[in-house]
Design an enzyme around this catalytic site. Structure first.
Site, short mmCIF file in Angstrom:
data_model
loop_
_atom_site.label_atom_id
_atom_site.label_comp_id
_atom_site.label_asym_id
_atom_site.label_seq_id
_atom_site.Cartn_x
_atom_site.Cartn_y
_atom_site.Cartn_z
N GLY A 98 -122.19 63.61 -47.75
CA GLY A 98 -121.01 62.88 -48.22
C GLY A 98 -120.63 61.70 -47.34
N GLY A 99 -121.62 61.17 -46.60
CA GLY A 99 -121.37 59.95 -45.82
C GLY A 99 -120.36 60.11 -44.71
CB SER A 103 -126.71 62.52 -47.12
OG SER A 103 -126.22 61.20 -47.06
#
Length: 608
Positions: free
Chosen positions: A165-166, A264
Site C-alpha cells: 500500500g505504498g 510492494s
C-alpha cells in the site's frame, strides 16, 4: 485357462479398488479446489463490517480458545472449515507517535471474531486499497490475524504477511489478504497477517529544523522518545514478530520456523527487516533474536525509500496548517480532525514513504544489505513482468490535468534516473554507468522510443532491483530464489494491465474479486500451485515441489522461475543482458538505486 481367468479377476479387483479409492478421496477429501462464479467471488470480496471484539464473561467454545500472554482469544470457523482469530492486539501505543510496547498481560477471555481497525490512512478514490474504507484507528490499531488449517500436525511452519500500500494504505481487513484459502490448501501452515502504522503515524519526522531551531520546540527534551517516530511502521512490524515468536506455539505454530513475506511496501519492509537482522551494527532488530529464518520479498526493494530531507515537507505542512509548534499540540490534535486533513487531496502530495538516513534505517540500505546479508536468512525475491502498468493508468489520468503526455512523463522519469535533472542537479553519470546504460538500451532490440522508455521504467522500478539484491546475497554465500510472475488477472483490464504490480497477491492468497480477477479455473489452479511452492519454502527453505524443481539464483545461471497458467518453468539466464547491465547501473550510481515520489517526475516534466 484357469490361470488367465485368475489374472483377469485380479486385474478387475484392482481396477475396482482404484476406482473406489479415487471416489472416496474425491468425495471425502477436505481439500478440494474452490471454484466459484465471478458473482460468487465478487460477493466474497466485500469489505467486512467493523465490530469490536468484546470480553467474554460467559460460556465459550474452548476448542477455539487460545491462551496468549495478553489474554485468551476465542476464534471462529471459516466457511471453508479453516480457523481464524482476528483482531488480536500485539502491541500498545502509549501516545501518538511513540513506539509500541508489549500489551498488558491478561487472563481475561476475548472474542477474536472481527478484524481490528485499519491504521489512519487517506481514502483511496480508486477503491484499490479497500482497507482505507474500513474503520480506522489511532492508538488502537496494532492487531493481527491468525489463520490455521485443519491438521493435527504439531509445530506448524508460520508465514507472517506484511501488507502493501505504498507505506500509505492497507490493512488486514482487505479481502485480498485473507489467509483462509492459503491454509485450506496447505493445512500444515499457519498464516499471520499484521497491521503497522503507515503515512503520518508511521513515518513522520518530528526532528525537523527551521532557522537553526527545532520546528517542534519540545523535540529536544524528548528526542529519545520521538527520534524513532520516523520508522514507526518498521518498528511495529518488529513488535508484531516478537509477539508472534512468544505466542504462536499456542496456535500450533513453530516459533523456530517463521517466514516473513510482503508485497510492494510489504516487500520493501521484508527487505528492510532482512537487512536489519543481518546488520551487526543495528540495535533495533538483533540477529540473535531469530524472529524469522526465511523471507519472501515480492516487488519490494529499497528503491521506495526516500531521503531524510524529503520527509520534512510533511511535518512543515501540518505544523503550518494547524499553527502547531510542539509535539504535544500535535498529539492533542483531535483524531477526526487529523483524519480529515490527511484525506484532503491537496495534502496527498506530502504522503510519506519509508525514510532512510534516520536513527533506525541507514542512509544507503543497499550498501548495508550488500555487505551483510548472506547465509543466515534464505530469501525469495520476485516481481511481476509488467510492474509499471499498475502505475501507468493512474499517471495517465493525472497527466490530463496538466496537459502533458505519458511519453513526456516517461522521458522525465528516465532523465531523473539516468542524468542531471531538476531533481538531482549534481548527478553526473560515470563512464561505467553510461556504458551499461547504452548496452541495456541495445538489449531492448527494435522497440520504439516509447516502448523502450516503458521497458526501462518497468525494469528499473522493481524487476531489476530484485536481481540486484539477489546477486548481492548470493555473492555473500547466501541462498536466494527469484521468480517473474507473468500471469494477468482474467478480468476487465487484462489486456491493459497484463501482469501488473500486485497481480501476484491474488494468486498468492487465492482470493479473486470477480472483476479484476474473475476466479476462473485456470486462475485457481495456478494459485494452488503457487501456494504449494510458497508453503514448501516455509517448511524447508526450498520452494521446489514434486513436479517443479526450483534452483537458486546465482550470477552464472541467473535462474528465475517464470510463473503463468501456460507454464511454470525455470529459465536460465532470464533476461540476462538486461539484468547484467541493470545491475551494473545500480552498482555504479547511488542515485539510480532510489525512486523519488512520482510527484518529482511531474516536477521534472513541468520544468521544461
Amino acid at each position: 485357462m484357469k490361470k488367465s481367468k485368475w489374472i483377469i479377476t485380479v486385474v478387475i479387483c484392482l481396477l475396482v479398488a482404484c476406482a473406489v479409492f479415487a471416489f472416496v478421496k474425491s468425495k471425502f477429501s477436505s481439500i478440494k479446489a474452490l471454484y466459484r462464479t465471478a458473482d460468487e467471488w465478487q460477493k466474497r470480496n466485500t469489505m467486512p463490517v467493523y465490530h469490536e471484539n468484546q470480553e467474554i464473561t460467559g460460556e465459550y467454545d474452548k476448542s477455539l480458545a487460545v491462551k496468549c500472554e495478553n489474554g485468551i482469544f476465542v476464534g471462529k470457523r471459516e466457511e471453508n472449515g479453516t480457523l481464524s482469530w482476528k483482531g488480536i492486539p500485539f502491541g500498545t501505543i502509549p501516545a501518538r507517535f511513540e513506539r509500541a510496547v508489549n500489551p498488558a498481560p491478561s487472563d481475561k477471555v476475548y472474542e477474536a471474531y472481527y478484524y481490528g481497525k485499519s491504521v489512519l490512512q487517506p481514502l483511496d478514490t480508486e477503491g484499490q486499497e479497500m482497507a482505507s474504507f474500513y474503520e480506522q484507528g489511532d492508538l488502537d490499531c496494532l492487531t493481527l490475524v491468525v489463520h490455521s488449517g485443519i491438521s493435527s500436525q504439531k509445530r506448524k511452519p508460520v508465514l507472517v504477511y506484511i501488507h502493501g500500500g505504498g507505506w500509505i494504505f492497507g490493512g488486514t481487513s482487505d479481502p485480498v489478504y485473507n489467509g483462509s484459502n492459503f491454509v485450506y490448501y496447505n493445512p500444515d501452515i499457519i498464516v499471520v497477517n499484521i497491521t503497522y502504522r503507515v503515512g503520518i503515524l508511521g513515518q513522520i519526522n518530528l526532528g525537523v529544523m527551521k532557522d537553526g531551531r527545532y520546528l517542534l520546540k519540545d523535540y529536544k527534551e524528548k528526542e529519545s522518545v520521538f527520534n524513532t517516530a520516523i520508522a514507526n511502521g518498521i518498528l511495529d512490524q518488529i513488535q508484531a514478530l516478537r509477539w508472534i515468536k512468544k505466542n504462536i506455539a499456542a496456535f500450533g505454530g513453530d516459533p523456530d520456523n517463521i517466514t516473513i513475506c510482503g508485497e510492494s511496501a510489504g516487500g520493501c519492509s521484508v527487505s528492510t527487516l532482512v537487512m536489519m537482522a543481518s546488520d551487526p551494527n543495528n540495535k533495533y532488530l538483533l540477529e540473535e533474536e531469530k524472529l524469522f529464518t526465511k523471507a519472501i520479498s515480492m516487488s519490494g526493494g529499497f528503491n521506495q525509500c526516500i531521503p531524510l530531507k524529503s520527509s520534512e515537507r510533511l511535518t512543515k505542512k501540518i505544523a503550518s496548517d494547524f499553527n502547531i509548534s510542539s509535539i504535544e499540540q500535535l498529539q492533542k490534535l483531535d483524531f477526526e480532525t487529523l483524519k480529515k486533513w490527511w484525506n484532503n487531496p491537496e495534502n496527498q502530495q506530502f504522503l510519506n514513504f519509508c525514510v532512510r538516513g534516520s536513527v533506525v534505517l541507514p542512509e544507503d540500505p543497499y550498501a548495508v544489505y550488500s555487505q551483510n546479508v548472506g547465509s543466515n536468512i534464505t530469501v525469495i525475491q520476485g516481481a511481476t513482468t509488467n510492474e509499471f502498468a499498475y502505475y501507468r493508468e493512474a499517471i495517465r489520468r493525472r497527466l490530463k490535468a496538466v496537459g502533458r503526455t505519458f511519453e513526456q512523463f516517461c522521458d522525465a522519469f528516465h532523465t531523473i534516473c539516468t542524468g542531471p535533472s531538476v531533481i538531482y542537479p549534481n548527478f553526473m553519470p560515470s563512464y561505467e554507468f553510461k556504458v551499461a546504460y547504452m548496452k541495456y538500451m541495445l538489449s531492448l532490440g527494435n522497440q520504439s522510443y516509447l516502448e523502450k522508455l516503458l521497458s526501462f521504467c518497468n525494469d528499473y522500478t522493481l524487476q531489476g532491483i530484485n536481481y540486484y539484491m539477489a546477486e548481492k546475497q548470493t555473492q555473500n554465500g547466501g541462498t536466494c530464489y527469484t521468480y517473474a510472475f507473468d500471469q494477468p488477472l482474467d478480468g476487465q483490464l487484462r489486456s491493459l494491465l497484463k501482469a501488473a504490480h500486485g497481480v501476484d497477491c491474488y494468486y498468492f492468497f487465492g482470493n479473486f474479486d470477480g472483476q479484476s480477477g474473475t476466479g476462473t479455473q485456470e486462475e485457481v489452479d495456478l494459485s494452488i500451485k503457487f501456494q504449494k511452492m510458497i508453503a514448501q519454502f516455509c517448511r524447508t527453505g526450498n520452494p521446489s515441489i514434486e513436479e517443479i524443481a526450483w534452483k537458486p539464483y546465482n550470477k552464472a545461471d541467473r535462474n528465475c522461475m517464470l510463473i503463468s497458467t501456460k507454464q511454470i518453468k525455470l529459465i536460465e539466464k532470464f533476461n540476462n543482458d538486461r539484468i547484467e547491465n541493470l545491475i551494473k547501473m545500480f552498482d555504479t550510481n547511488e542515485y539510480f538505486r532510489y525512486i523519488m515520489p512520482w510527484s518529482d517526475a511531474f516536477k521534472q516534466m513541468l520544468s521544461r
